[in-house]
Design a protein around this motif. Sequence first.
Motif, mmCIF file in Angstrom:
data_model
loop_
_atom_site.group_PDB
_atom_site.id
_atom_site.type_symbol
_atom_site.label_atom_id
_atom_site.label_comp_id
_atom_site.label_asym_id
_atom_site.label_seq_id
_atom_site.Cartn_x
_atom_site.Cartn_y
_atom_site.Cartn_z
ATOM 1 N N VAL A 63 0.838 -1.202 0.000
ATOM 2 C CA VAL A 63 0.000 0.000 0.000
ATOM 3 C C VAL A 63 0.871 1.248 0.000
ATOM 4 O O VAL A 63 0.618 2.209 -0.726
ATOM 5 C CB VAL A 63 -0.955 0.005 1.220
ATOM 6 C CG1 VAL A 63 -1.679 1.351 1.348
ATOM 7 C CG2 VAL A 63 -1.967 -1.137 1.125
ATOM 8 N N ARG A 66 2.228 2.464 -3.325
ATOM 9 C CA ARG A 66 1.251 2.917 -4.325
ATOM 10 C C ARG A 66 0.953 4.408 -4.183
ATOM 11 O O ARG A 66 1.036 4.973 -3.100
ATOM 12 C CB ARG A 66 -0.055 2.128 -4.193
ATOM 13 C CG ARG A 66 0.108 0.646 -4.473
ATOM 14 C CD ARG A 66 -1.171 -0.116 -4.188
ATOM 15 N NE ARG A 66 -0.976 -1.537 -4.388
ATOM 16 C CZ ARG A 66 -1.255 -2.176 -5.511
ATOM 17 N NH1 ARG A 66 -1.763 -1.508 -6.534
ATOM 18 N NH2 ARG A 66 -1.051 -3.474 -5.613
ATOM 19 N N THR A 68 -2.041 5.382 -5.456
ATOM 20 C CA THR A 68 -3.511 5.372 -5.570
ATOM 21 C C THR A 68 -4.201 4.850 -4.320
ATOM 22 O O THR A 68 -5.414 4.988 -4.181
ATOM 23 C CB THR A 68 -3.933 4.489 -6.759
ATOM 24 O OG1 THR A 68 -3.391 3.167 -6.572
ATOM 25 C CG2 THR A 68 -3.442 5.079 -8.069
ATOM 26 N N HIS A 69 -3.450 4.224 -3.423
ATOM 27 C CA HIS A 69 -3.997 3.646 -2.197
ATOM 28 C C HIS A 69 -3.184 4.169 -1.014
ATOM 29 O O HIS A 69 -1.953 4.265 -1.103
ATOM 30 C CB HIS A 69 -3.933 2.118 -2.237
ATOM 31 C CG HIS A 69 -4.838 1.489 -3.248
ATOM 32 N ND1 HIS A 69 -4.731 1.731 -4.605
ATOM 33 C CD2 HIS A 69 -5.877 0.635 -3.096
ATOM 34 C CE1 HIS A 69 -5.667 1.046 -5.245
ATOM 35 N NE2 HIS A 69 -6.378 0.369 -4.355
ATOM 36 N N GLN A 85 -8.298 3.800 5.473
ATOM 37 C CA GLN A 85 -7.662 3.636 4.172
ATOM 38 C C GLN A 85 -8.483 4.361 3.111
ATOM 39 O O GLN A 85 -9.703 4.434 3.198
ATOM 40 C CB GLN A 85 -7.525 2.148 3.826
ATOM 41 C CG GLN A 85 -6.589 1.431 4.765
ATOM 42 C CD GLN A 85 -6.418 -0.046 4.477
ATOM 43 O OE1 GLN A 85 -6.047 -0.797 5.371
ATOM 44 N NE2 GLN A 85 -6.670 -0.474 3.257
ATOM 45 N N TYR A 87 -8.609 5.087 -1.362
ATOM 46 C CA TYR A 87 -8.095 4.621 -2.642
ATOM 47 C C TYR A 87 -8.843 5.288 -3.784
ATOM 48 O O TYR A 87 -9.998 5.711 -3.636
ATOM 49 C CB TYR A 87 -8.187 3.095 -2.756
ATOM 50 C CG TYR A 87 -9.581 2.535 -2.622
ATOM 51 C CD1 TYR A 87 -10.399 2.369 -3.733
ATOM 52 C CD2 TYR A 87 -10.077 2.160 -1.380
ATOM 53 C CE1 TYR A 87 -11.679 1.856 -3.619
ATOM 54 C CE2 TYR A 87 -11.363 1.647 -1.253
ATOM 55 C CZ TYR A 87 -12.151 1.488 -2.375
ATOM 56 O OH TYR A 87 -13.425 0.985 -2.243
ATOM 57 N N ASP A 92 -8.977 0.552 -8.612
ATOM 58 C CA ASP A 92 -9.262 -0.501 -7.648
ATOM 59 C C ASP A 92 -10.265 -1.487 -8.242
ATOM 60 O O ASP A 92 -10.989 -1.153 -9.194
ATOM 61 C CB ASP A 92 -9.830 0.118 -6.361
ATOM 62 C CG ASP A 92 -9.929 -0.871 -5.229
ATOM 63 O OD1 ASP A 92 -8.905 -1.100 -4.551
ATOM 64 O OD2 ASP A 92 -11.021 -1.443 -5.019
#
Length: 197
Positions: A63, A66, A68-69, A85, A87, A92
């Motif tokens: 994670v 990344r 994007t997350h 969290q 995202y 996803d």
Amino acid sequence: MTTTTRQPVHTETVEGFGTITLTPVGPAADAALIHSWVTEERARFWGMAEYSRELVQEIYEDVDRRTTHHAFIARRDGLPVALFQTYDCAEDRVSKCYEVQPGDTGVHLLLGPTQGAAEPGFSACLIAAFLAYVFATGATRVVAEPDARNEKAVARLERTGFVLGQEVELPEIDLPEVYLPAKRARLAFLYPTLVIR
């Protein structure tokens, strides 16, 4: 980089509740804490009940790599109380289940174990602070996809102002760096004007 060197991305003081901070997860520093939470029976819908501490660390290292997350430890007056969290829905597996709109940001929430009796308004204050952060980062709509069997989570989303969508089957993800089993989920959507504190 460990939690002690990571700076909060959001700080909010709530009168009568305390100061809430959101700090990016430091995989090595926070793995033991996260592992202790996700392996409790109450966290069974998180899907990590059988995972080792090492595997939890590997997942959050993935994670952390990344763009994007993202994962955050929420603290109340310095004490860790939740894992949040976010995202990019377009990046996803949920994107396979509904028509993603620009600005859709997905969220996951796991409250840490409570000490003593439940505190009225506790989760509402944390969720409101988390959503304030998410919308401040540019989200135009927040998307949640809890396990369809998790009635408590679905009810909490409704109380917060989310509009429930359809049940969907999130597809299995089987990659060298991450594995997620297929999951029956309930979509829920929130616009900034619908947030209930």
